[in-house]
Design a protein around this motif. Structure first.
Motif, mmCIF file in Angstrom:
data_model
loop_
_atom_site.group_PDB
_atom_site.id
_atom_site.type_symbol
_atom_site.label_atom_id
_atom_site.label_comp_id
_atom_site.label_asym_id
_atom_site.label_seq_id
_atom_site.Cartn_x
_atom_site.Cartn_y
_atom_site.Cartn_z
ATOM 1 N N THR A 182 0.814 -1.211 0.000
ATOM 2 C CA THR A 182 0.000 0.000 0.000
ATOM 3 C C THR A 182 0.849 1.263 0.000
ATOM 4 O OG1 THR A 182 -1.638 -1.220 1.271
ATOM 5 C CG2 THR A 182 -1.904 1.159 1.177
ATOM 6 N N THR A 183 1.861 1.312 0.851
ATOM 7 C CA THR A 183 2.699 2.504 0.927
ATOM 8 C C THR A 183 3.507 2.681 -0.353
ATOM 9 O OG1 THR A 183 2.799 2.286 3.328
ATOM 10 C CG2 THR A 183 4.409 3.746 2.313
ATOM 11 N N VAL A 201 3.150 6.191 -2.453
ATOM 12 C CA VAL A 201 4.223 7.139 -2.769
ATOM 13 C C VAL A 201 4.385 7.319 -4.274
ATOM 14 C CG1 VAL A 201 5.452 6.840 -0.585
ATOM 15 C CG2 VAL A 201 6.122 5.459 -2.555
ATOM 16 N N MET A 202 4.069 6.296 -5.044
ATOM 17 C CA MET A 202 4.078 6.451 -6.507
ATOM 18 C C MET A 202 2.959 7.392 -6.938
ATOM 19 S SD MET A 202 4.851 2.762 -8.221
ATOM 20 C CE MET A 202 5.351 1.514 -7.057
ATOM 21 N N PRO A 235 8.680 -4.163 6.308
ATOM 22 C CA PRO A 235 8.328 -3.770 7.662
ATOM 23 C C PRO A 235 9.014 -4.597 8.745
ATOM 24 C CG PRO A 235 6.638 -5.227 6.852
ATOM 25 C CD PRO A 235 7.671 -5.070 5.749
ATOM 26 N N ILE A 236 9.822 -5.584 8.396
ATOM 27 C CA ILE A 236 10.367 -6.480 9.426
ATOM 28 C C ILE A 236 11.706 -6.029 9.986
ATOM 29 C CG2 ILE A 236 9.095 -8.494 8.604
ATOM 30 C CD1 ILE A 236 11.671 -9.453 7.215
ATOM 31 N N GLY A 237 12.310 -4.995 9.394
ATOM 32 C CA GLY A 237 13.575 -4.489 9.909
ATOM 33 C C GLY A 237 14.781 -5.314 9.527
ATOM 34 N N GLN A 286 16.183 2.050 -5.892
ATOM 35 C CA GLN A 286 16.500 1.061 -4.859
ATOM 36 C C GLN A 286 15.494 0.949 -3.731
ATOM 37 O OE1 GLN A 286 21.312 0.711 -5.171
ATOM 38 N NE2 GLN A 286 20.424 1.128 -3.208
ATOM 39 N N SER A 287 14.621 1.916 -3.568
ATOM 40 C CA SER A 287 13.666 1.828 -2.475
ATOM 41 C C SER A 287 12.523 2.806 -2.721
ATOM 42 C CB SER A 287 14.364 2.175 -1.165
ATOM 43 O OG SER A 287 13.533 1.915 -0.075
ATOM 44 N N THR A 288 11.319 2.360 -2.485
ATOM 45 C CA THR A 288 10.169 3.212 -2.752
ATOM 46 C C THR A 288 9.967 4.301 -1.693
ATOM 47 O OG1 THR A 288 8.784 1.564 -1.641
ATOM 48 C CG2 THR A 288 8.823 1.540 -4.057
ATOM 49 N N HIS A 289 10.143 3.932 -0.441
ATOM 50 C CA HIS A 289 9.878 4.888 0.658
ATOM 51 C C HIS A 289 10.817 4.680 1.817
ATOM 52 C CE1 HIS A 289 7.694 1.805 3.021
ATOM 53 N NE2 HIS A 289 7.248 1.397 1.855
#
Length: 110
Positions: A18-19, A23-24, A80-82, A107-110
């Motif tokens: 969802t996030t 952000v897109m 989300p798991i770190g 490399q990363s969305t958010h």
């Protein structure tokens, strides 16, 4: 921008992306400053450790029109798991080698 999203198979049952999609849509974080419309060509997982399937899956999304391969934050940041993927850099390098330098990598969305 036509995006192919690669996400971690380990986190797909706890994160519906969802996030990443938000952000897109809102052109925030990794997509801040993108002038053109953003459309998602496809979403797939890496295929599980060590992420070898991400290469062919990214290539298929490029074949279907993606001009940008985006790694969901779960891969490089561990959201989300770190726990970031220990294979992230190798996976990214293999994708770049397969799809060529004309395809943008995020490399990363958010």
């Amino acid at each position: 921008m036509k995006v192919g999203l690669i996400r971690c198979m380990q986190t797909e049952d706890m994160c519906p992306a969802t996030t990443c999609f938000r952000v897109m849509q809102d052109k925030k974080v990794a997509f801040e400053g993108v002038a053109e419309d953003i459309s998602v060509i496809g979403v797939n997982t890496c295929g599980g450790c060590p992420g070898k399937k991400a290469v062919t899956r990214a290539a298929e999304m490029v074949k279907r029109g993606a001009d940008t391969i985006v790694f969901a934050s779960c891969i490089f940041k561990g959201t989300p798991i770190g726990f970031p993927c220990p294979h992230a850099e190798v996976m990214k390098d293999a994708i770049v080698k397969k799809v060529g330098p004309s395809v943008n990598i995020i490399q990363s969305t958010h």
